[in-house]
Design a protein around this motif. Structure first.
Motif, PDB file in Angstrom:
ATOM      1  N   ALA A 288      39.148  49.265  42.061  1.00  0.00           N
ATOM      2  CA  ALA A 288      40.350  49.258  41.222  1.00  0.00           C
ATOM      3  C   ALA A 288      41.099  47.932  41.352  1.00  0.00           C
ATOM      4  CB  ALA A 288      41.253  50.429  41.613  1.00  0.00           C
ATOM      5  N   ARG A 289      41.217  47.431  42.586  1.00  0.00           N
ATOM      6  CA  ARG A 289      41.918  46.164  42.797  1.00  0.00           C
ATOM      7  C   ARG A 289      41.168  45.001  42.149  1.00  0.00           C
ATOM      8  NH1 ARG A 289      40.135  41.996  46.395  1.00  0.00           N
ATOM      9  NH2 ARG A 289      40.105  43.370  48.202  1.00  0.00           N
ATOM     10  N   VAL A 290      39.843  45.000  42.286  1.00  0.00           N
ATOM     11  CA  VAL A 290      39.033  43.921  41.719  1.00  0.00           C
ATOM     12  C   VAL A 290      39.102  43.922  40.192  1.00  0.00           C
ATOM     13  CG1 VAL A 290      36.638  43.180  41.374  1.00  0.00           C
ATOM     14  CG2 VAL A 290      37.494  43.624  43.685  1.00  0.00           C
ATOM     15  N   CYS A 291      39.126  45.091  39.589  1.00  0.00           N
ATOM     16  CA  CYS A 291      39.280  45.154  38.126  1.00  0.00           C
ATOM     17  C   CYS A 291      40.601  44.531  37.696  1.00  0.00           C
ATOM     18  CB  CYS A 291      39.188  46.597  37.637  1.00  0.00           C
ATOM     19  SG  CYS A 291      37.508  47.277  37.639  1.00  0.00           S
ATOM     20  N   GLU A 292      41.654  44.792  38.466  1.00  0.00           N
ATOM     21  CA  GLU A 292      42.957  44.196  38.160  1.00  0.00           C
ATOM     22  C   GLU A 292      42.894  42.670  38.279  1.00  0.00           C
ATOM     23  OE1 GLU A 292      45.794  45.517  37.150  1.00  0.00           O
ATOM     24  OE2 GLU A 292      45.072  47.594  37.128  1.00  0.00           O
ATOM     25  N   GLN A 293      42.110  42.161  39.228  1.00  0.00           N
ATOM     26  CA  GLN A 293      42.004  40.723  39.423  1.00  0.00           C
ATOM     27  C   GLN A 293      41.131  40.062  38.355  1.00  0.00           C
ATOM     28  OE1 GLN A 293      40.638  41.038  43.579  1.00  0.00           O
ATOM     29  NE2 GLN A 293      42.442  39.834  44.174  1.00  0.00           N
ATOM     30  N   LEU A 294      40.058  40.742  37.955  1.00  0.00           N
ATOM     31  CA  LEU A 294      39.126  40.147  37.004  1.00  0.00           C
ATOM     32  C   LEU A 294      39.610  40.230  35.557  1.00  0.00           C
ATOM     33  CD1 LEU A 294      35.651  41.329  38.361  1.00  0.00           C
ATOM     34  CD2 LEU A 294      36.627  39.034  38.470  1.00  0.00           C
ATOM     35  N   GLU A 295      40.397  41.245  35.248  1.00  0.00           N
ATOM     36  CA  GLU A 295      40.813  41.449  33.856  1.00  0.00           C
ATOM     37  C   GLU A 295      41.494  40.217  33.253  1.00  0.00           C
ATOM     38  OE1 GLU A 295      43.566  44.497  31.212  1.00  0.00           O
ATOM     39  OE2 GLU A 295      43.001  45.047  33.255  1.00  0.00           O
ATOM     40  N   PRO A 296      42.496  39.615  33.909  1.00  0.00           N
ATOM     41  CA  PRO A 296      43.113  38.421  33.305  1.00  0.00           C
ATOM     42  C   PRO A 296      42.160  37.236  33.218  1.00  0.00           C
ATOM     43  CG  PRO A 296      44.003  38.828  35.514  1.00  0.00           C
ATOM     44  CD  PRO A 296      43.195  40.027  35.151  1.00  0.00           C
ATOM     45  N   LEU A 297      41.238  37.122  34.169  1.00  0.00           N
ATOM     46  CA  LEU A 297      40.251  36.036  34.089  1.00  0.00           C
ATOM     47  C   LEU A 297      39.373  36.204  32.865  1.00  0.00           C
ATOM     48  CD1 LEU A 297      39.051  35.681  37.795  1.00  0.00           C
ATOM     49  CD2 LEU A 297      40.675  34.237  36.570  1.00  0.00           C
ATOM     50  N   ILE A 298      38.948  37.425  32.601  1.00  0.00           N
ATOM     51  CA  ILE A 298      38.081  37.677  31.449  1.00  0.00           C
ATOM     52  C   ILE A 298      38.831  37.456  30.145  1.00  0.00           C
ATOM     53  CG2 ILE A 298      36.878  39.534  30.214  1.00  0.00           C
ATOM     54  CD1 ILE A 298      35.858  40.469  32.950  1.00  0.00           C
ATOM     55  N   PHE A 299      40.098  37.868  30.092  1.00  0.00           N
ATOM     56  CA  PHE A 299      40.889  37.608  28.897  1.00  0.00           C
ATOM     57  C   PHE A 299      41.055  36.106  28.667  1.00  0.00           C
ATOM     58  CE2 PHE A 299      42.289  42.042  28.534  1.00  0.00           C
ATOM     59  CZ  PHE A 299      42.277  42.158  27.145  1.00  0.00           C
ATOM     60  N   SER A 300      41.295  35.361  29.722  1.00  0.00           N
ATOM     61  CA  SER A 300      41.405  33.906  29.585  1.00  0.00           C
ATOM     62  C   SER A 300      40.096  33.312  29.081  1.00  0.00           C
ATOM     63  CB  SER A 300      41.773  33.273  30.930  1.00  0.00           C
ATOM     64  OG  SER A 300      43.077  33.633  31.323  1.00  0.00           O
TER      65      SER A 300
END
Length: 372
Positions: A288-300
């Motif tokens: 869950a924490r990693v998804c929160e971290q990766l989500e903005p990177l993927i959007f960028s």
């Protein structure tokens, strides 16, 4: 060992034809003429030279129902050449040899003592390469070159790399010069994630796309970018350094961080499969924490690069990668406008072997790719 390996000299037209044949598998001269825009006469001449050089071969005649001679489809000659890749992971050297079509011929690993003098590593690589070529009876084959995949960004001088901690004795070494002197083949040194991105792009799973991003979730955190079928390195050859967003003293979305998290919780990383299958709370919270971290990177990534595919890979266990892919696809799709086309998030075709496979692809990429 093959002591002489002359560089393969191809014209831009010939590289383009080889690229078209690689992408289509088999193709007739008439199809090549249509795809390339060259006249039938020019295609005949160029293909004659490529056949003579052993890079392409003719297949069985194809009768298309029309009058005249049957078509002879062309394809890459797998035995026309091979290339070697070397990558470095914690405690190991990984060697891959591939044929001209990119098919792996042999992949071997040996333990490697970290932070020793690079001369010892070079000697180990020389013996590993010689052994791999001898085992597959390739010692006298045409070797296009050898690629090295090294973890670490390029410094300001453009020659030395700020390698990872377990290779910090290499930080003042011109790796291109040292590795070029080790073996008599054309030599390329590349960041490990860029090599992995090239392996992913040429894996055969993405034949109809030209823009791809690979996010490596292994022992560090970085991205390799393919834009318009070309490796995008950036102005200082350090594009994709995602780890800059996550200082080393903070949690980050990487396999190394997962291992640290398990150890801090008193869990055995060797039991990872069973812990994941049982829905262990520590792993679920970590995901869950990693998804929160990766989500903005993927959007960028989507905003800046607009890739067709974003792949997650590296040394991260495949079941964890598949779970992250599932969760992130849902998150991203839920926030985009329904009519907007966007990247598909997928699991990489490779795990940690992608680095050595990609390193072996470097000679093919830089020798044969028209858009390099």
């Amino acid at each position: 060992m093959n002591l002489v390996s002359a560089p393969l000299e191809l014209s831009a037209t010939q590289r383009n034809l080889i690229d078209l044949i690689r992408n289509h598998g088999t193709v007739t001269r008439a199809e090549l003429s249509r795809l390339s825009g060259l006249t039938p006469g020019a295609i005949t001449q160029q293909c004659r030279e490529l056949i003579f050089s052993g890079l392409i071969i003719e297949g069985e005649p194809v009768h298309d129902g029309k009058r005249g001679q049957p078509s002879l489809p062309l394809r890459l000659n797998p035995g026309g050449a091979c290339s070697v890749g070397v990558s470095f992971s914690p405690g190991f050297i990984d060697i891959a040899v591939i044929d001209l079509s990119g098919k792996p011929l042999i992949q071997v690993s040996e333990k490697h003592t970290e932070n020793r003098e690079i001369t010892h590593t070079v000697n180990q690589v020389i013996h590993m390469v010689a052994g791999a070529l001898k085992k597959k009876r390739l010692s006298n084959s045409r070797i296009l070159g050898i690629g090295y995949a090294v973890p670490g960004f390029l410094k300001k001088d453009g020659r030395k790399r700020q390698t990872v901690a377990w290779l910090d004795s290499w930080r003042e070494v011109d790796l291109q010069a040292v590795f070029s002197a080790a073996l008599p083949y054309p030599t390329w040194v590349e960041n490990i994630v860029n090599a992995s991105a090239i392996a992913e792009y040429y894996s055969g799973n993405h034949s109809n796309i030209s823009d791809l991003v690979l996010i490596d979730l292994g022992y560090g955190l970085a991205a390799g970018i393919i834009a318009d079928s070309k490796l995008l390195s950036g102005g200082f050859s350090n594009a994709g350094e995602l780890g800059m967003s996550f200082p080393l003293d903070r949690p980050r979305p990487s396999y190394k961080d997962l291992l640290i998290t398990l150890e801090k919780a008193g869990l055995n990383p060797g039991d990872l499969d069973g812990l994941y299958d049982s829905g262990n709370t520590v792993i679920e919270c970590w995901i869950a924490r990693v998804c929160e971290q990766l989500e903005p990177l993927i959007f960028s990534c989507i905003q800046w690069l607009d890739p067709e595919v974003i792949t997650l890979g590296g040394a991260m266990p495949k079941q964890i990668v598949r779970r992250l892919v599932k969760e992130l696809n849902k998150r991203v799709r839920g926030q985009l406008e329904p009519l907007r086309p966007s990247a598909q998030i997928e699991a990489s075709a490779f795990s940690k072997e992608g680095a050595s496979r990609g390193a072996a692809m470097l000679p093919l990429y830089y020798t044969l790719n028209i858009k390099k």
